[in-house]
Design a protein around this motif. Structure first.
Motif, PDB file in Angstrom:
ATOM      1  N   PRO A 194       0.844  -1.207   0.000  1.00 55.46           N
ATOM      2  CA  PRO A 194       0.000   0.000   0.000  1.00 55.46           C
ATOM      3  C   PRO A 194       0.875   1.252   0.000  1.00 55.46           C
ATOM      4  O   PRO A 194       1.936   1.274   0.620  1.00 55.46           O
ATOM      5  CB  PRO A 194      -0.799  -0.119   1.299  1.00 55.46           C
ATOM      6  N   LYS A 195       0.441   2.244  -0.722  1.00 58.51           N
ATOM      7  CA  LYS A 195       1.175   3.501  -0.799  1.00 58.51           C
ATOM      8  C   LYS A 195       0.243   4.634  -0.392  1.00 58.51           C
ATOM      9  O   LYS A 195      -0.969   4.530  -0.559  1.00 58.51           O
ATOM     10  CB  LYS A 195       1.695   3.721  -2.215  1.00 58.51           C
ATOM     11  N   PRO A 196       0.790   5.713   0.135  1.00 56.62           N
ATOM     12  CA  PRO A 196      -0.057   6.865   0.456  1.00 56.62           C
ATOM     13  C   PRO A 196      -0.770   7.367  -0.798  1.00 56.62           C
ATOM     14  O   PRO A 196      -0.230   7.319  -1.895  1.00 56.62           O
ATOM     15  CB  PRO A 196       0.946   7.901   0.975  1.00 56.62           C
ATOM     16  N   GLU A 197      -2.001   7.843  -0.607  1.00 52.58           N
ATOM     17  CA  GLU A 197      -2.798   8.389  -1.693  1.00 52.58           C
ATOM     18  C   GLU A 197      -3.112   9.841  -1.373  1.00 52.58           C
ATOM     19  O   GLU A 197      -3.320  10.199  -0.216  1.00 52.58           O
ATOM     20  CB  GLU A 197      -4.095   7.604  -1.849  1.00 52.58           C
ATOM     21  N   PRO A 242      -1.492   5.001   4.830  1.00 49.40           N
ATOM     22  CA  PRO A 242      -1.977   3.670   5.236  1.00 49.40           C
ATOM     23  C   PRO A 242      -1.116   3.004   6.310  1.00 49.40           C
ATOM     24  O   PRO A 242      -1.462   1.927   6.790  1.00 49.40           O
ATOM     25  CB  PRO A 242      -1.912   2.872   3.931  1.00 49.40           C
ATOM     26  N   TYR A 243      -0.012   3.622   6.701  1.00 43.54           N
ATOM     27  CA  TYR A 243       0.920   2.998   7.637  1.00 43.54           C
ATOM     28  C   TYR A 243       0.658   3.435   9.068  1.00 43.54           C
ATOM     29  O   TYR A 243       0.156   4.523   9.328  1.00 43.54           O
ATOM     30  CB  TYR A 243       2.366   3.335   7.256  1.00 43.54           C
ATOM     31  N   ASP A 293      -0.238  21.667 -10.991  1.00 40.10           N
ATOM     32  CA  ASP A 293       0.470  20.399 -10.828  1.00 40.10           C
ATOM     33  C   ASP A 293       1.234  20.449  -9.516  1.00 40.10           C
ATOM     34  O   ASP A 293       1.999  21.396  -9.273  1.00 40.10           O
ATOM     35  CB  ASP A 293       1.452  20.161 -11.984  1.00 40.10           C
ATOM     36  N   ILE A 294       1.006  19.458  -8.670  1.00 40.20           N
ATOM     37  CA  ILE A 294       1.680  19.377  -7.372  1.00 40.20           C
ATOM     38  C   ILE A 294       2.383  18.022  -7.293  1.00 40.20           C
ATOM     39  O   ILE A 294       1.804  16.996  -7.652  1.00 40.20           O
ATOM     40  CB  ILE A 294       0.685  19.518  -6.205  1.00 40.20           C
ATOM     41  N   TYR A 295       3.622  18.042  -6.828  1.00 40.12           N
ATOM     42  CA  TYR A 295       4.405  16.823  -6.645  1.00 40.12           C
ATOM     43  C   TYR A 295       4.764  16.724  -5.177  1.00 40.12           C
ATOM     44  O   TYR A 295       5.558  17.511  -4.666  1.00 40.12           O
ATOM     45  CB  TYR A 295       5.654  16.838  -7.525  1.00 40.12           C
ATOM     46  N   LEU A 296       4.153  15.768  -4.508  1.00 41.94           N
ATOM     47  CA  LEU A 296       4.364  15.541  -3.084  1.00 41.94           C
ATOM     48  C   LEU A 296       5.434  14.465  -2.952  1.00 41.94           C
ATOM     49  O   LEU A 296       5.222  13.324  -3.358  1.00 41.94           O
ATOM     50  CB  LEU A 296       3.045  15.098  -2.453  1.00 41.94           C
ATOM     51  N   ILE A 297       6.591  14.826  -2.406  1.00 48.45           N
ATOM     52  CA  ILE A 297       7.708  13.889  -2.280  1.00 48.45           C
ATOM     53  C   ILE A 297       7.814  13.470  -0.818  1.00 48.45           C
ATOM     54  O   ILE A 297       8.060  14.299   0.058  1.00 48.45           O
ATOM     55  CB  ILE A 297       9.023  14.523  -2.769  1.00 48.45           C
ATOM     56  N   ILE A 298       7.588  12.172  -0.582  1.00 51.63           N
ATOM     57  CA  ILE A 298       7.634  11.646   0.783  1.00 51.63           C
ATOM     58  C   ILE A 298       8.743  10.610   0.890  1.00 51.63           C
ATOM     59  O   ILE A 298       9.197  10.063  -0.104  1.00 51.63           O
ATOM     60  CB  ILE A 298       6.281  11.036   1.201  1.00 51.63           C
ATOM     61  N   ASP A 299       9.179  10.373   2.129  1.00 49.43           N
ATOM     62  CA  ASP A 299      10.264   9.429   2.385  1.00 49.43           C
ATOM     63  C   ASP A 299       9.685   8.148   2.982  1.00 49.43           C
ATOM     64  O   ASP A 299       9.380   8.091   4.170  1.00 49.43           O
ATOM     65  CB  ASP A 299      11.276  10.059   3.342  1.00 49.43           C
ATOM     66  N   LEU A 300       9.489   7.137   2.122  1.00 45.02           N
ATOM     67  CA  LEU A 300       8.966   5.857   2.598  1.00 45.02           C
ATOM     68  C   LEU A 300      10.113   5.000   3.121  1.00 45.02           C
ATOM     69  O   LEU A 300      11.115   4.815   2.429  1.00 45.02           O
ATOM     70  CB  LEU A 300       8.269   5.104   1.465  1.00 45.02           C
ATOM     71  N   PRO A 301       9.981   4.465   4.351  1.00 42.00           N
ATOM     72  CA  PRO A 301      11.025   3.581   4.866  1.00 42.00           C
ATOM     73  C   PRO A 301      11.238   2.402   3.912  1.00 42.00           C
ATOM     74  O   PRO A 301      10.315   1.925   3.297  1.00 42.00           O
ATOM     75  CB  PRO A 301      10.459   3.106   6.205  1.00 42.00           C
ATOM     76  N   VAL A 302      12.439   1.979   3.762  1.00 41.71           N
ATOM     77  CA  VAL A 302      12.898   0.882   2.917  1.00 41.71           C
ATOM     78  C   VAL A 302      12.915   1.278   1.439  1.00 41.71           C
ATOM     79  O   VAL A 302      13.880   1.027   0.742  1.00 41.71           O
ATOM     80  CB  VAL A 302      12.056  -0.412   3.096  1.00 41.71           C
ATOM     81  N   ILE A 346       4.260  11.550  -5.287  1.00 44.88           N
ATOM     82  CA  ILE A 346       2.848  11.439  -5.622  1.00 44.88           C
ATOM     83  C   ILE A 346       2.506  12.635  -6.509  1.00 44.88           C
ATOM     84  O   ILE A 346       2.494  13.771  -6.036  1.00 44.88           O
ATOM     85  CB  ILE A 346       1.953  11.447  -4.372  1.00 44.88           C
ATOM     86  N   PRO A 347       2.260  12.412  -7.801  1.00 42.33           N
ATOM     87  CA  PRO A 347       1.907  13.524  -8.682  1.00 42.33           C
ATOM     88  C   PRO A 347       0.402  13.805  -8.615  1.00 42.33           C
ATOM     89  O   PRO A 347      -0.415  12.891  -8.613  1.00 42.33           O
ATOM     90  CB  PRO A 347       2.310  13.010 -10.070  1.00 42.33           C
TER      91      PRO A 347
END
Length: 152
Positions: A20-23, A50-51, A119-128, A134-135
């Motif tokens: 699962p990935k953030p939406e 979702p985490y 246009d928005i680009y949300l850059i997140i740091d997912l562990p691993v 997320i565009p």
């Protein structure tokens, strides 16, 4: 040996793809006012994590276009983190300079609004996994305030 490595690689790719990935979605874009810098807009972004742990947001990049022309862009560094197993609402402020608004006079003069694409680009740091982008994109129109709205 190469067959075993190929099978392992395919297995990992399949498992990562099903994780699962953030939406996220853009929920609203509004005119917030006019000041000496230009016209202020505010985009609201809703992000579902979702985490069961919070996830840091590295940065938010945005581009605002009108008539296929970039009228504003920027980066919001380190805007915080996403709440664990919850929805986080983010504000993305955008300023369009007065000089650019004047160059859009032809579009504004027709119907007193500005057609836009945000246009928005949300850059997140997912562990691993590391950084994950997320565009998001939304098209619409801003109704400009009239003189009576400004001076009322």
């Amino acid at each position: 040996m190469s067959e075993l490595l190929e099978k392992a690689k395919n297995y990992i790719a399949e498992k990562v793809g099903n994780f699962p990935k953030p939406e996220a979605s853009i929920t609203d874009v509004d005119v917030k006012g006019l000041n000496s810098d230009g016209m202020k807009y505010l985009a609201k972004v809703s992000v579902k994590n979702p985490y069961s742990t919070s996830i840091p947001i590295c940065e938010i990049n945005y581009t605002l276009k009108s008539s296929e022309r970039e009228i504003a862009s920027g980066t919001i560094p380190d805007p915080g983190s996403l709440k664990a197993s919850d929805i986080t609402l983010l504000d993305v402020p955008v300023t369009v300079a007065h000089s650019i608004l004047l160059s859009l006079a032809r579009d504004i003069g027709k119907d007193w609004d500005i057609d836009y694409q945000l246009d928005i680009y949300l850059i997140i740091d997912l562990p691993v996994f590391g950084n994950f982008t997320i565009p998001l994109s939304q098209k619409g129109e801003f109704k400009l305030p009239s003189f009576s709205d400004i001076f009322a």
